[in-house]
Design an enzyme around this catalytic site. Structure first.
Site, PDB file in Angstrom:
ATOM      1  N   GLU A 177       0.851  -1.193   0.000  1.00 28.09           N
ATOM      2  CA  GLU A 177       0.000   0.000   0.000  1.00 28.09           C
ATOM      3  C   GLU A 177       0.879   1.232   0.000  1.00 28.09           C
ATOM      4  O   GLU A 177       1.836   1.324   0.774  1.00 28.09           O
ATOM      5  CB  GLU A 177      -0.915   0.025   1.219  1.00 28.09           C
ATOM      6  CG  GLU A 177      -1.823   1.263   1.238  1.00 28.09           C
ATOM      7  CD  GLU A 177      -2.740   1.332   2.444  1.00 28.09           C
ATOM      8  OE1 GLU A 177      -3.527   2.302   2.531  1.00 28.09           O
ATOM      9  OE2 GLU A 177      -2.669   0.433   3.297  1.00 28.09           O
ATOM     10  N   GLU A 355      -5.799  -5.174   8.111  1.00 25.28           N
ATOM     11  CA  GLU A 355      -4.811  -4.211   8.582  1.00 25.28           C
ATOM     12  C   GLU A 355      -4.594  -4.350  10.090  1.00 25.28           C
ATOM     13  O   GLU A 355      -5.404  -4.963  10.796  1.00 25.28           O
ATOM     14  CB  GLU A 355      -5.283  -2.779   8.297  1.00 25.28           C
ATOM     15  CG  GLU A 355      -5.411  -2.421   6.841  1.00 25.28           C
ATOM     16  CD  GLU A 355      -5.831  -0.981   6.653  1.00 25.28           C
ATOM     17  OE1 GLU A 355      -5.034  -0.175   6.167  1.00 25.28           O
ATOM     18  OE2 GLU A 355      -6.985  -0.663   7.000  1.00 25.28           O
TER      19      GLU A 355
END
Length: 405
Positions: A177, A355
């Site tokens: 990311e 996450e």
């Protein structure tokens, strides 16, 4: 350990002594103690802002919630740890309230305190990135506030991209990311929370977003030259960026310029207030999905309309936020929420990225729930592109690039 000032609110003498000793054992010696909210407020009025406040909830007289409100209203603590004998659901709800008040909540724990867990929370605070910092008050960065929109745009070269790896349980790197930072020449490395308000005020999010996308695709192309295939990258976008008439064309042009397959680009749709998409925005997303780009619903479960969006938009990935995952190994309710989301995702044929995996316990809990792709400090911190390439090479050399299973 770096010099920290810690305030402890605890009305039980033995618990207070134990916490004091744990902090000392972990290298924290500037410890302020208080056995009541009133005493804590008096100490803060004398000493000023502390790095971390450790707050009990159940007390004789005024409860610990009053101190949390006082800390938030007067910006008297950089971070908060809630440590209480209250029910877990009460502790978690107080933690959520503290976050809404603007406090950085490092942990919500039940008594008794654990020295190892306390050390992990102290390190999380010192790392500085595990929890996004509270937005600074405007006078804190007069250098940024004084810049015009044109001057801010000229600083684009200082907007650097860090990359946080996403990995499968088998060890394979699933992608990264892209996360923007500002490498300011005098202020140092600034997090998004510290400079986004300035960027938003100057209406420069478009420029920032395209800059991050270009840097991420360049890294993906670099990885292809070195390893033989492009590196999957995920980039955050705000719904209003979709309203641009040239959005699809610019995405397509960027992919062609860097020779990155569309399937290796994931657009993470960020939830914002009042961010309902119109038909043109939906059409832009559909064009990109037809092209082969991936679409992720970011922070699933936290926005106003996440579930409705999941039904309406062509998502290929569901991303579970750290709020649901952190501490999941010891929290049955969080584990149940994550398990439910994973079951729903499988039935909808969606990939899942989790996450906030920050401990071995979290990782093991996810293993039992279906082994989704993981992202978090236990895996790797966000890092510059050059450091990421070294990280990937080290893992490849250690034989950790096995397939996902």
């Amino acid at each position: 350990m770096h010099s920290l000032t810690v305030l402890v609110l605890e009305d039980h003498p033995f618990q207070l002594m134990a916490l004091h000793q744990m902090l000392n054992a972990n290298g924290v010696f500037d410890v302020l103690t208080a056995e009541s909210v009133e005493a804590a407020c008096q100490t803060l009025s004398r000493r000023g802002r502390v790095d971390i406040a450790i707050c009990d909830l159940q007390m004789d007289g005024t409860d610990g919630l009053a101190l949390i409100r006082h800390l938030a209203d007067n910006d008297l603590a950089a971070a908060l740890i809630i440590l209480s004998g209250a029910e877990p659901c009460v502790i978690d709800s107080v933690g959520e309230l503290a976050r809404q008040l603007g406090l950085n909540v490092l942990g919500c724990l039940q008594k008794p305190a654990n020295s190892l867990v306390l050390l992990q929370l102290l390190r999380r605070y010192l790392d500085g990135e595990a929890i996004e910092p509270r937005l600074p008050q405007e006078p804190q960065y007069p250098q940024l506030l004084a810049l015009s929109a044109a001057q801010l745009a000229d600083c684009k070269a200082q907007w650097v991209v860090h990359y946080q790896p996403k990995v499968c349980f088998g060890g394979k790197l699933a992608g990264v990311e892209a996360l923007v930072r500002w490498q300011h020449p005098t202020l140092g490395l600034l997090s998004p929370a510290q400079f986004f308000p300035v960027i938003e005020r100057a209406n420069l999010f478009d420029i920032l977003s395209w800059h991050v996308l270009d840097q991420a695709l360049a890294l993906s192309a670099q990885h292809r030259l070195a390893k033989g295939r492009a590196l999957p990258v995920a980039v955050n976008i705000e719904p209003k960026l979709l309203a641009r008439s040239d959005f699809r064309q610019r995405i397509t042009a960027a992919l062609e310029r860097h020779k990155v397959p569309a399937s290796d680009l994931t657009l993470e749709l960020v939830e914002t207030q009042g961010s309902t998409l119109d038909n043109l925005q939906l059409e832009a997303l559909l064009h990109l999905r037809i092209l082969g780009c991936q679409l992720s619903i970011d922070d699933f479960g936290l926005g106003e309309s996440n579930l409705q969006r999941l039904l309406e938009l062509p998502f290929s990935e569901l991303k579970l936020p750290s709020e649901f995952v952190r501490g999941m190994g010891q929290d049955g309710k969080k584990a149940a929420v994550v398990a439910g989301a994973l079951i729903m995702a499988r039935r909808m044929n969606l990939k899942v990225v989790v996450e906030g995996v920050e401990s071995a316990d979290d990782l093991l809990a996810l293993k039992d729930l279906g082994r989704p792709v993981m992202q978090g400090y236990f895996i790797a911190r966000p890092m510059p592109g050059a450091e990421l390439c070294s990280w990937i090479s080290a893992r490849t050399g250690a034989g950790l690039e096995s397939s996902c299973k």
